[in-house]
Design an enzyme around this catalytic site. Structure first.
Site, mmCIF file in Angstrom:
data_model
loop_
_atom_site.group_PDB
_atom_site.id
_atom_site.type_symbol
_atom_site.label_atom_id
_atom_site.label_comp_id
_atom_site.label_asym_id
_atom_site.label_seq_id
_atom_site.Cartn_x
_atom_site.Cartn_y
_atom_site.Cartn_z
ATOM 1 N N THR A 6 -1.234 -5.929 -0.703
ATOM 2 C CA THR A 6 -2.263 -6.680 -0.938
ATOM 3 C C THR A 6 -1.988 -8.035 -1.391
ATOM 4 O O THR A 6 -2.761 -8.747 -0.965
ATOM 5 C CB THR A 6 -3.041 -6.103 -2.137
ATOM 6 O OG1 THR A 6 -3.347 -4.662 -1.871
ATOM 7 C CG2 THR A 6 -4.467 -6.710 -2.571
ATOM 8 N N SER A 35 11.531 -1.254 -0.277
ATOM 9 C CA SER A 35 12.259 -1.992 -0.788
ATOM 10 C C SER A 35 11.464 -2.468 -2.427
ATOM 11 O O SER A 35 12.415 -2.597 -3.295
ATOM 12 C CB SER A 35 12.450 -3.282 -0.184
ATOM 13 O OG SER A 35 11.193 -3.950 0.079
ATOM 14 N N ASP A 36 10.434 -2.454 -2.618
ATOM 15 C CA ASP A 36 9.884 -2.628 -3.827
ATOM 16 C C ASP A 36 10.199 -1.698 -4.946
ATOM 17 O O ASP A 36 10.436 -1.977 -6.115
ATOM 18 C CB ASP A 36 8.267 -2.911 -3.913
ATOM 19 C CG ASP A 36 7.629 -1.898 -3.287
ATOM 20 O OD1 ASP A 36 7.987 -0.757 -2.649
ATOM 21 O OD2 ASP A 36 6.211 -1.853 -3.163
ATOM 22 N N ARG A 37 10.044 -0.312 -4.362
ATOM 23 C CA ARG A 37 10.418 0.715 -5.149
ATOM 24 C C ARG A 37 12.007 0.755 -5.874
ATOM 25 O O ARG A 37 12.302 0.543 -6.818
ATOM 26 C CB ARG A 37 10.192 2.237 -4.535
ATOM 27 C CG ARG A 37 8.878 2.217 -4.232
ATOM 28 C CD ARG A 37 8.791 3.666 -3.208
ATOM 29 N NE ARG A 37 8.915 4.830 -3.890
ATOM 30 C CZ ARG A 37 9.138 5.925 -3.375
ATOM 31 N NH1 ARG A 37 9.064 5.837 -2.204
ATOM 32 N NH2 ARG A 37 9.436 6.944 -4.150
HETATM 33 N N1 LIG Z 1 -7.787 -9.351 -10.260
HETATM 34 C C1 LIG Z 1 -7.303 -8.493 -9.609
HETATM 35 N N2 LIG Z 1 -6.848 -9.002 -8.240
HETATM 36 C C2 LIG Z 1 -6.375 -8.505 -7.183
HETATM 37 N N3 LIG Z 1 -6.131 -7.076 -7.412
HETATM 38 C C3 LIG Z 1 -6.338 -6.556 -8.622
HETATM 39 C C4 LIG Z 1 -7.006 -7.201 -9.592
HETATM 40 N N4 LIG Z 1 -6.961 -6.410 -10.555
HETATM 41 C C5 LIG Z 1 -6.464 -5.227 -10.387
HETATM 42 N N5 LIG Z 1 -6.193 -5.360 -8.912
HETATM 43 C C6 LIG Z 1 -5.614 -4.145 -8.365
HETATM 44 O O1 LIG Z 1 -4.362 -4.339 -8.133
HETATM 45 C C7 LIG Z 1 -3.871 -4.033 -6.602
HETATM 46 C C8 LIG Z 1 -2.953 -4.930 -6.277
HETATM 47 O O2 LIG Z 1 -1.691 -5.085 -7.013
HETATM 48 P P1 LIG Z 1 -0.361 -5.458 -6.483
HETATM 49 O O3 LIG Z 1 0.716 -5.094 -7.541
HETATM 50 O O4 LIG Z 1 -0.439 -6.908 -6.234
HETATM 51 O O5 LIG Z 1 -0.247 -4.560 -5.144
HETATM 52 P P2 LIG Z 1 0.673 -4.646 -3.976
HETATM 53 O O6 LIG Z 1 1.975 -5.048 -4.578
HETATM 54 O O7 LIG Z 1 0.725 -3.303 -3.297
HETATM 55 O O8 LIG Z 1 0.243 -5.849 -3.060
HETATM 56 C C9 LIG Z 1 -5.105 -4.032 -6.004
HETATM 57 O O9 LIG Z 1 -5.040 -3.252 -5.021
HETATM 58 C C10 LIG Z 1 -6.179 -3.796 -7.043
HETATM 59 O O10 LIG Z 1 -6.316 -2.202 -7.130
HETATM 60 C C1 LIG Z 2 4.808 3.355 -1.274
HETATM 61 C C2 LIG Z 2 4.557 1.765 -0.519
HETATM 62 C C3 LIG Z 2 3.572 1.585 0.526
HETATM 63 C C4 LIG Z 2 4.049 0.959 -1.711
HETATM 64 O O1 LIG Z 2 3.655 -0.277 -1.527
HETATM 65 P P1 LIG Z 2 2.755 -1.086 -2.423
HETATM 66 O O2 LIG Z 2 1.541 -0.408 -3.061
HETATM 67 O O3 LIG Z 2 3.564 -1.910 -3.337
HETATM 68 O O4 LIG Z 2 1.965 -2.264 -1.479
HETATM 69 C C5 LIG Z 2 5.778 1.022 -0.130
HETATM 70 O O5 LIG Z 2 6.756 1.300 -0.996
HETATM 71 C C6 LIG Z 2 6.501 1.486 1.127
HETATM 72 O O6 LIG Z 2 6.061 1.264 2.163
HETATM 73 N N1 LIG Z 2 7.457 2.383 1.185
HETATM 74 C C7 LIG Z 2 8.008 2.923 2.364
HETATM 75 C C8 LIG Z 2 8.082 4.435 2.319
HETATM 76 C C9 LIG Z 2 8.853 5.013 1.053
HETATM 77 O O7 LIG Z 2 9.163 4.500 0.074
HETATM 78 O O8 LIG Z 2 9.411 6.325 1.309
HETATM 79 K K LIG Z 3 4.396 -3.615 -4.892
#
Ligand SMILES: Nc1ncnc2c1ncn2[C@@H]1O[C@H](COP(=O)(O)OP(=O)(O)O)[C@@H](O)[C@H]1O
Ligand SMILES: CC(C)(COP(=O)(O)O)[C@@H](O)C(=O)NCCC(=O)O
Ligand SMILES: [K+]
Length: 261
Positions: free
Chosen positions: A11, A105-107
């Site tokens: 996101t 990779s984030d995990r």
């Molecule tokens: N102000 C905000 N702006 C954007 N996302 C928000 C906000 N507050 C809460 N969220 C939540 O946070 C999630 C995005 O978090 P984030 O850790 O950046 O996700 P990702 O790492 O998957 O991109 C959104 O899916 C939403 O549910």
């Molecule tokens: C699980 C995730 C989709 C989380 O993504 P995020 O919510 O941080 O955008 C991401 O870590 C991913 O694509 N993982 C690869 C598959 C795995 O960890 O098994």
């Molecule tokens: K993330």
């Protein structure tokens, strides 16, 4: 050596500029952009920064998004992109995934950040690393820094959109989290929140049973604050967990390079 750390989720892109590969340090500057606004980085957010000397990042949003980020990095000369790929072992953490490179990779970076924080605090407990973003992940780290495995669940937004698109009668505004929902909005919002809370509490039990010690729970991600009031296990919200991890990787690699002469 100044370092630009970047975490690209599904996101949003989160970035932080640090004076050195010093985990836990305050960033000189930081920011967040939705993926549709990546093209603004070089002309706006990053245009005012002192040029970073190195970059380290993690990206789970796919190759196209990664390339779009790399184009923005071309604002600076001589800043090769360095994306962390989960390995068998890095910065004190070992990877128990069947195919280590297939772990997000984030995990991996969040686990490394959590392990770094444990060592820093002299805390010998296992850790449950919870990331509440687009998806939710609940990852188990034992007392020796071994990643044992973890859960992937849909995040709040995906759960709601799945229910909206799969039914005729579930298109309603966001509700409240309550123990006994008596309207559709509250039923959906509470259902999603308690599904995530339940998964975290279940994994907490698994890890406590495996290690014989109640784990520390660290929670991060953009929607972590939404979950925090509804978790029945003690936990901490740690905003910069991924950045701690990225800096810990950079620091460990720097040390290894110096040691190797
Ligand atoms: N102000 C905000 N702006 C954007 N996302 C928000 C906000 N507050 C809460 N969220 C939540 O946070 C999630 C995005 O978090 P984030 O850790 O950046 O996700 P990702 O790492 O998957 O991109 C959104 O899916 C939403 O549910
Ligand atoms: C699980 C995730 C989709 C989380 O993504 P995020 O919510 O941080 O955008 C991401 O870590 C991913 O694509 N993982 C690869 C598959 C795995 O960890 O098994
Ligand atoms: K993330």
């Amino acid at each position: 050596m100044s370092l630009l750390a970047i975490d690209v989720g599904n996101t949003r892109l989160k970035w932080a500029l640090h004076a050195a590969a010093d985990p836990g340090s305050e960033p000189l500057a930081q920011g967040v952009v939705f993926l549709e606004h990546i093209e603004q980085l070089a002309e706006r957010d990053w245009a005012v920064l002192p040029p970073p000397e190195a970059m380290i990042g993690c990206c789970v949003a796919g190759d196209t998004v990664r390339r779009r980020v790399q184009e923005q990095l071309e604002l600076w000369d001589n800043l090769p992109p360095r994306w962390v790929v989960p390995a068998l072992r890095e910065a004190g953490v070992s990877n128990g995934y069947d195919h280590p490179a297939r772990l997000g990779s984030d995990r991996w970076v969040a686990l490394i950040g959590a392990h770094w924080r444990q060592r820093q605090a002299g805390d010998r407990r296992p850790v449950l690393v919870v990331m509440v973003g687009t998806a939710v992940t609940v990852d188990a780290l034992d007392t020796e820094g071994r990643f044992l495995g973890g859960l992937i669940l849909p995040g709040h937004g995906i759960m709601l959109r799945a229910l909206e698109s799969g039914t005729a009668g579930l298109r309603v505004p966001t509700g409240e989290v309550v123990p006994f929902p008596t309207n559709t909005s509250d039923a959906l919002t509470s259902g999603g929140t308690y599904a995530i809370a339940g998964a975290i509490e279940r994994m907490h039990r698994h890890l406590a049973a495996r290690c014989g010690l109640a784990p520390r729970v660290v929670m991060s991600g953009g929607a972590g604050w939404k979950m925090a009031p509804h978790l029945s296990v003690p936990h901490e919200l740690v905003d910069g967990l991924i950045f701690d991890g990225l800096l810990a990787v950079a620091e460990a690699r720097e040390r290894a390079r110096v040691a190797a002469g």
